[in-house]
Design a protein around this motif. Structure first.
Motif, mmCIF file in Angstrom:
data_model
loop_
_atom_site.group_PDB
_atom_site.id
_atom_site.type_symbol
_atom_site.label_atom_id
_atom_site.label_comp_id
_atom_site.label_asym_id
_atom_site.label_seq_id
_atom_site.Cartn_x
_atom_site.Cartn_y
_atom_site.Cartn_z
ATOM 1 N N LEU A 11 0.681 -1.340 0.052
ATOM 2 C CA LEU A 11 -0.071 0.286 0.170
ATOM 3 C C LEU A 11 0.900 1.467 -0.002
ATOM 4 C CD1 LEU A 11 -2.919 1.479 0.252
ATOM 5 C CD2 LEU A 11 -2.420 1.180 3.019
ATOM 6 N N SER A 12 0.704 2.069 -0.965
ATOM 7 C CA SER A 12 1.499 3.375 -1.242
ATOM 8 C C SER A 12 0.395 4.425 -1.323
ATOM 9 C CB SER A 12 2.429 3.264 -2.246
ATOM 10 O OG SER A 12 3.450 2.051 -1.985
ATOM 11 N N LYS A 13 0.881 5.812 -0.921
ATOM 12 C CA LYS A 13 0.253 6.992 -1.201
ATOM 13 C C LYS A 13 1.091 8.130 -1.433
ATOM 14 C CE LYS A 13 -3.712 9.205 -1.766
ATOM 15 N NZ LYS A 13 -4.402 9.092 -2.814
ATOM 16 N N VAL A 24 3.752 9.608 0.957
ATOM 17 C CA VAL A 24 3.155 9.496 2.605
ATOM 18 C C VAL A 24 3.506 8.068 2.969
ATOM 19 C CG1 VAL A 24 1.328 10.450 3.783
ATOM 20 C CG2 VAL A 24 1.930 11.694 1.837
ATOM 21 N N LEU A 25 2.728 7.032 2.206
ATOM 22 C CA LEU A 25 2.640 5.800 2.676
ATOM 23 C C LEU A 25 3.724 4.981 1.660
ATOM 24 C CD1 LEU A 25 -1.052 5.302 3.433
ATOM 25 C CD2 LEU A 25 0.685 5.821 5.102
ATOM 26 N N LYS A 26 4.465 4.041 2.313
ATOM 27 C CA LYS A 26 5.418 3.395 1.326
ATOM 28 C C LYS A 26 5.435 1.847 1.553
ATOM 29 C CE LYS A 26 8.400 7.310 2.178
ATOM 30 N NZ LYS A 26 9.536 7.846 2.829
ATOM 31 N N GLY A 45 2.812 13.833 10.665
ATOM 32 C CA GLY A 45 3.510 13.747 9.315
ATOM 33 C C GLY A 45 3.917 12.518 9.190
ATOM 34 N N ALA A 46 3.725 11.593 10.036
ATOM 35 C CA ALA A 46 4.281 10.121 9.803
ATOM 36 C C ALA A 46 3.402 9.383 8.783
ATOM 37 C CB ALA A 46 4.139 9.260 11.003
ATOM 38 N N GLY A 47 1.763 9.953 8.668
ATOM 39 C CA GLY A 47 1.178 9.195 7.342
ATOM 40 C C GLY A 47 0.054 8.596 8.335
ATOM 41 N N LYS A 48 -0.337 8.805 9.703
ATOM 42 C CA LYS A 48 -1.257 8.075 10.285
ATOM 43 C C LYS A 48 -2.655 8.021 9.887
ATOM 44 C CE LYS A 48 -0.213 10.092 14.234
ATOM 45 N NZ LYS A 48 0.879 11.003 13.859
ATOM 46 N N SER A 49 -3.212 9.411 9.731
ATOM 47 C CA SER A 49 -4.597 9.719 9.169
ATOM 48 C C SER A 49 -4.620 9.155 7.539
ATOM 49 C CB SER A 49 -4.767 11.133 9.552
ATOM 50 O OG SER A 49 -4.905 11.602 10.821
ATOM 51 N N THR A 50 -3.596 9.395 7.036
ATOM 52 C CA THR A 50 -3.749 9.040 5.520
ATOM 53 C C THR A 50 -3.877 7.523 5.537
ATOM 54 O OG1 THR A 50 -2.034 10.652 5.107
ATOM 55 C CG2 THR A 50 -2.403 8.869 3.538
ATOM 56 N N LEU A 51 -3.213 6.578 6.373
ATOM 57 C CA LEU A 51 -3.051 5.282 6.443
ATOM 58 C C LEU A 51 -4.745 4.842 6.790
ATOM 59 C CD1 LEU A 51 -2.318 2.379 6.281
ATOM 60 C CD2 LEU A 51 -1.289 2.704 8.572
ATOM 61 N N LEU A 52 -5.318 5.404 7.912
ATOM 62 C CA LEU A 52 -6.831 5.056 8.384
ATOM 63 C C LEU A 52 -7.657 5.391 7.159
ATOM 64 C CD1 LEU A 52 -8.137 5.864 11.706
ATOM 65 C CD2 LEU A 52 -9.288 6.892 9.804
ATOM 66 N N TYR A 53 -7.497 6.706 6.449
ATOM 67 C CA TYR A 53 -8.444 7.061 5.575
ATOM 68 C C TYR A 53 -8.266 6.080 4.090
ATOM 69 C CZ TYR A 53 -8.831 11.669 7.895
ATOM 70 O OH TYR A 53 -8.849 12.431 8.580
ATOM 71 N N ALA A 54 -7.002 5.602 3.882
ATOM 72 C CA ALA A 54 -7.023 4.394 2.821
ATOM 73 C C ALA A 54 -7.443 3.261 3.155
ATOM 74 C CB ALA A 54 -5.453 4.222 2.534
ATOM 75 N N LEU A 55 -7.462 2.828 4.483
ATOM 76 C CA LEU A 55 -7.838 1.525 4.975
ATOM 77 C C LEU A 55 -9.371 1.576 4.943
ATOM 78 C CD1 LEU A 55 -5.558 0.877 8.375
ATOM 79 C CD2 LEU A 55 -5.507 -0.229 6.023
ATOM 80 N N SER A 56 -9.925 2.482 5.241
ATOM 81 C CA SER A 56 -11.393 2.733 5.540
ATOM 82 C C SER A 56 -12.224 3.006 4.262
ATOM 83 C CB SER A 56 -11.984 3.876 6.394
ATOM 84 O OG SER A 56 -11.397 5.111 6.032
ATOM 85 N N GLY A 57 -11.307 3.375 3.039
ATOM 86 C CA GLY A 57 -12.133 3.607 1.803
ATOM 87 C C GLY A 57 -12.326 5.222 1.772
ATOM 88 N N MET A 58 -11.963 5.938 2.690
ATOM 89 C CA MET A 58 -12.278 7.457 2.409
ATOM 90 C C MET A 58 -11.140 8.142 1.518
ATOM 91 S SD MET A 58 -12.910 8.662 6.442
ATOM 92 C CE MET A 58 -13.415 10.116 5.915
ATOM 93 N N ASP A 220 7.740 7.931 8.685
ATOM 94 C CA ASP A 220 8.073 8.218 7.600
ATOM 95 C C ASP A 220 7.294 7.387 6.365
ATOM 96 O OD1 ASP A 220 9.725 10.423 8.267
ATOM 97 O OD2 ASP A 220 11.389 8.855 8.385
ATOM 98 N N GLY A 221 6.010 7.248 6.808
ATOM 99 C CA GLY A 221 5.167 6.356 5.739
ATOM 100 C C GLY A 221 5.395 4.818 5.815
ATOM 101 N N VAL A 222 5.938 4.121 6.658
ATOM 102 C CA VAL A 222 6.354 2.911 6.778
ATOM 103 C C VAL A 222 6.111 2.426 8.496
ATOM 104 C CG1 VAL A 222 8.244 2.528 4.929
ATOM 105 C CG2 VAL A 222 8.740 2.986 7.499
ATOM 106 N N ILE A 223 5.563 1.186 8.517
ATOM 107 C CA ILE A 223 5.403 0.705 9.743
ATOM 108 C C ILE A 223 6.788 0.207 10.591
ATOM 109 C CG2 ILE A 223 4.308 -1.192 11.118
ATOM 110 C CD1 ILE A 223 1.913 -1.258 9.322
#
Length: 252
Positions: A11-13, A24-26, A45-58, A220-223
Motif C-alpha cells: 500500500l502506497s500513497k 506519504v505511505l510506502k 506527518g508520519a502518515g497515520k491519518s492517511t493510512l486510516l483513510y486508505a484502510l477505510s475507503g475514504m 515516514d510512511g512505513v510501519i
C-alpha cells in the motif's frame, strides 16, 4: 486463529505538493484482525491519518491493494467506495460533525437510513446504543449545542455504530476533549471492543494508546514496529511500562 478482516499489500500513497512528489505511505503490508483494538501511533506527518483513510475507503491508494472480505476495495470507484463505507465502516473523528439543526437521535437515524430503511428497527438499535454509552433517553432529542463535548462524542460513537460496522475507525477521538470527558470516550470504545467490536484508532496520546491490544508505530510512511499489549485492564502498570519501552525504542 483470528479472522483477517482487511489486508493491504504494498500500500502506497503519494501527493504532489508544489510540484514535488511526497510519498506519504510506502509499501505497507498489513492485516487487521477481527476483535482487535488496533492503535496507530507516530509523529506528526508520519502518515497515520492517511493510512486510516486508505484502510477505510475514504481515500484511494496510489499503488498497492486493499482487500476486505475477498473483495479488492482499492479497485472500487467512488460510488462503490461510498456504499462500502456505509455498510462496513464506522467513523469517529476529533471534530464530531454532528448536524446542529438535528437532534442526537435524528443525527444517528440519518446515518442508519442510508443502509436500512426500517426506521423503527433503527430507532430501537439507536436507543440500545445510547443506553450503552450512558446517554439517558431525555437527552436523545436534544440538539448538539445543548449537550457537553463528551456527550456529543459518545453520540458520535453511536452514529458510527448504528449500521453494525465490521470496523470502527477513530481518528484522534479524544483530541478536542478535556481529560475527564476524554476518559469517558475511551471507556466507551474499550467496552464496545470487549463486546467484540473491531476498532482502529489513530492517536498521539499515550493514555489513549494504552487501550489498544495492538500498537503500530508509523514513521515516514512505513510501519517501523509493532507492540502487543493484550486485553486492556485498568491500572495495569506493566502495560504502561511495556508501551513506554516500545515507544522509546521507536524514537517517540
Amino acid at each position: 486463529m483470528k479472522k483477517i478482516l482487511l489486508k493491504t499489500e504494498s500500500l502506497s500513497k503519494s501527493f504532489s505538493s508544489g510540484g514535488v512528489l511526497q510519498h506519504v505511505l510506502k509499501n505497507i503490508d498489513l492485516e487487521l484482525y477481527e476483535g482487535d483494538f488496533t492503535v496507530i501511533m507516530g509523529a506528526s506527518g508520519a502518515g497515520k491519518s492517511t493510512l486510516l483513510y486508505a484502510l477505510s475507503g475514504m481515500d484511494t491508494p496510489t499503488l498497492g491493494r486493499i482487500t476486505f472480505g475477498g473483495e479488492v476495495i482499492s479497485d472500487y470507484n467512488p460510488d462503490e467506495l461510498a456504499v462500502f463505507r456505509r455498510r462496513h465502516c464506522g467513523f469517529v473523528f476529533q471534530q464530531i460533525y454532528l448536524i446542529d439543526g438535528m437532534s442526537l437521535m435524528d443525527n444517528v437515524l440519518a446515518a442508519g437510513l442510508l443502509v436500512n430503511k426500517d426506521r423503527k428497527a433503527l430507532a430501537e438499535r439507536a436507543g440500545e446504543l445510547f443506553r450503552a454509552v450512558n446517554i439517558p433517553e431525555e437527552t436523545w432529542h436534544k440538539f448538539p449545542t445543548q449537550i457537553s463535548g463528551g456527550e456529543a462524542q459518545r453520540a458520535g460513537i453511536v452514529r458510527g455504530l448504528i449500521n453494525s460496522p465490521e470496523i470502527l475507525y477513530a481518528d484522534e477521538p479524544t483530541g478536542a476533549l478535556n481529560s475527564r470527558t476524554g476518559l469517558q470516550v475511551l471507556d466507551t470504545l474499550t467496552e464496545f471492543n470487549r463486546r467484540g467490536q473491531s476498532v482502529v484508532m489513530v492517536t498521539h496520546d499515550m493514555r489513549s494508546a494504552r487501550r489498544g491490544n495492538r500498537i503500530l508505530y508509523l514513521k515516514d510512511g512505513v510501519i517501523l514496529g509493532e507492540c502487543s499489549l493484550g486485553a486492556y485492564e485498568h491500572g495495569d502498570v506493566k502495560r504502561h511500562e511495556k508501551l513506554s519501552a516500545f515507544l522509546t525504542e521507536m524514537g517517540w
